[in-house]
Design a protein around this motif. Structure first.
Motif, mmCIF file in Angstrom:
data_model
loop_
_atom_site.group_PDB
_atom_site.id
_atom_site.type_symbol
_atom_site.label_atom_id
_atom_site.label_comp_id
_atom_site.label_asym_id
_atom_site.label_seq_id
_atom_site.Cartn_x
_atom_site.Cartn_y
_atom_site.Cartn_z
ATOM 1 N N ASN A 47 -1.637 7.846 -5.372
ATOM 2 C CA ASN A 47 -2.515 8.455 -4.598
ATOM 3 C C ASN A 47 -2.091 9.793 -4.204
ATOM 4 O O ASN A 47 -1.004 10.152 -3.585
ATOM 5 C CB ASN A 47 -3.005 7.773 -3.506
ATOM 6 C CG ASN A 47 -3.653 6.306 -3.670
ATOM 7 O OD1 ASN A 47 -3.976 6.380 -5.080
ATOM 8 N ND2 ASN A 47 -3.521 5.450 -3.091
ATOM 9 N N ASP A 73 0.389 4.644 -2.259
ATOM 10 C CA ASP A 73 0.128 5.625 -1.944
ATOM 11 C C ASP A 73 1.060 6.820 -2.513
ATOM 12 O O ASP A 73 0.697 7.839 -2.742
ATOM 13 C CB ASP A 73 0.165 5.871 -0.555
ATOM 14 C CG ASP A 73 -1.086 4.964 0.142
ATOM 15 O OD1 ASP A 73 -2.163 4.893 -0.445
ATOM 16 O OD2 ASP A 73 -0.873 4.729 1.597
ATOM 17 N N GLN A 88 0.736 -1.280 0.048
ATOM 18 C CA GLN A 88 0.090 -0.010 -0.018
ATOM 19 C C GLN A 88 0.901 1.321 -0.166
ATOM 20 O O GLN A 88 0.423 2.194 -0.423
ATOM 21 C CB GLN A 88 -1.060 0.129 1.227
ATOM 22 C CG GLN A 88 -1.908 1.219 1.268
ATOM 23 C CD GLN A 88 -2.928 1.185 -0.072
ATOM 24 O OE1 GLN A 88 -3.355 0.150 -0.217
ATOM 25 N NE2 GLN A 88 -3.065 2.264 -0.791
#
Length: 216
Positions: free
Chosen positions: A152, A148, A144
């Motif tokens: 993101n 990110d 993750q």
């Protein structure tokens, strides 16, 4: 200088031949150090009124931020699992930091050239790793923290360290662990490009924040 880098790379490749993530953990821990050294010296110069090229502070900090995320990604894969690897990396960081502070104050182009050689070895190491473990990496999900960082949220810092590319031009798509290591490898190429520019006689005019260049 090239011989020293080749020797160090040879030692690491032998010590960590069967543990690539531990090797990358050591590399990424050390990879942040040059930018800390540059920033320390440049902040001192700026405080003394002897440095006006503030874009270099932004770019070098963004480079350290990029290397930090490389390190966190490697840690997510267990690269820092063993205490001996952590201890060795911290000893090397302490020595490397002060060595580069001294070299950067005396001969900044040599410091940039040395880091260029280190980044080139990192690029090669990741490239070989990708070729040797392609199928294995494609079968594993991306952590993750990589999603990110690369996809993101606010990508200002991601754009900022890529001084050779326009803002927003590079946007890695991250699904598998293979995609992650492709992105890391390509990041190293961007670090190499910046180190090359820093050694140019006209570096003060050439090394400009990508975001400031965008508004000119």
């Amino acid at each position: 200088m090239q011989l020293l880098v080749n020797f160090l790379e040879f030692i690491l490749s032998k010590l960590y031949q069967s543990r690539p993530f531990a090797r990358f953990y050591l590399l990424e821990t050390i990879a942040r150090v040059p930018y800390f050294s540059y920033l320390s010296v440049l902040h001192l110069y700026e405080s003394m009124g002897a440095w006006k090229h503030t874009d270099w502070l932004k770019i070098h900090f963004a480079q350290s931020w990029n290397e930090l995320h490389h390190l966190r990604i490697i840690e997510s894969q267990g690269g820092n699992e063993f205490w001996l690897d952590r201890l060795l990396s911290r000893i090397l960081v302490f020595i490397y930091y002060w060595m580069l502070v001294f070299v950067y104050m005396i001969a900044p182009r040599r410091a940039y050239h040395f880091n260029q050689l280190i980044e080139e070895k990192a690029f090669e190491a990741y490239d070989i790793f990708l070729k040797n473990h392609e199928e294995e990496l494609k079968g594993k999900p991306a952590p993750q923290i990589a999603i990110d960082y690369y996809e993101n949220g606010d990508l200002y810092m991601f754009d900022e360290f890529q001084s050779s590319q326009p803002v927003g031009e590079r946007r890695p798509h991250i699904e598998t662990l293979y995609d992650v290591f492709v992105a890391i490898r390509n990041d190293e190429r961007q670090h190499i490009n910046t180190m090359i520019v820093c050694q140019r006689p006209d570096a003060h005019e050439m090394l400009i924040s990508p975001h400031r260049r965008q508004t000119q």
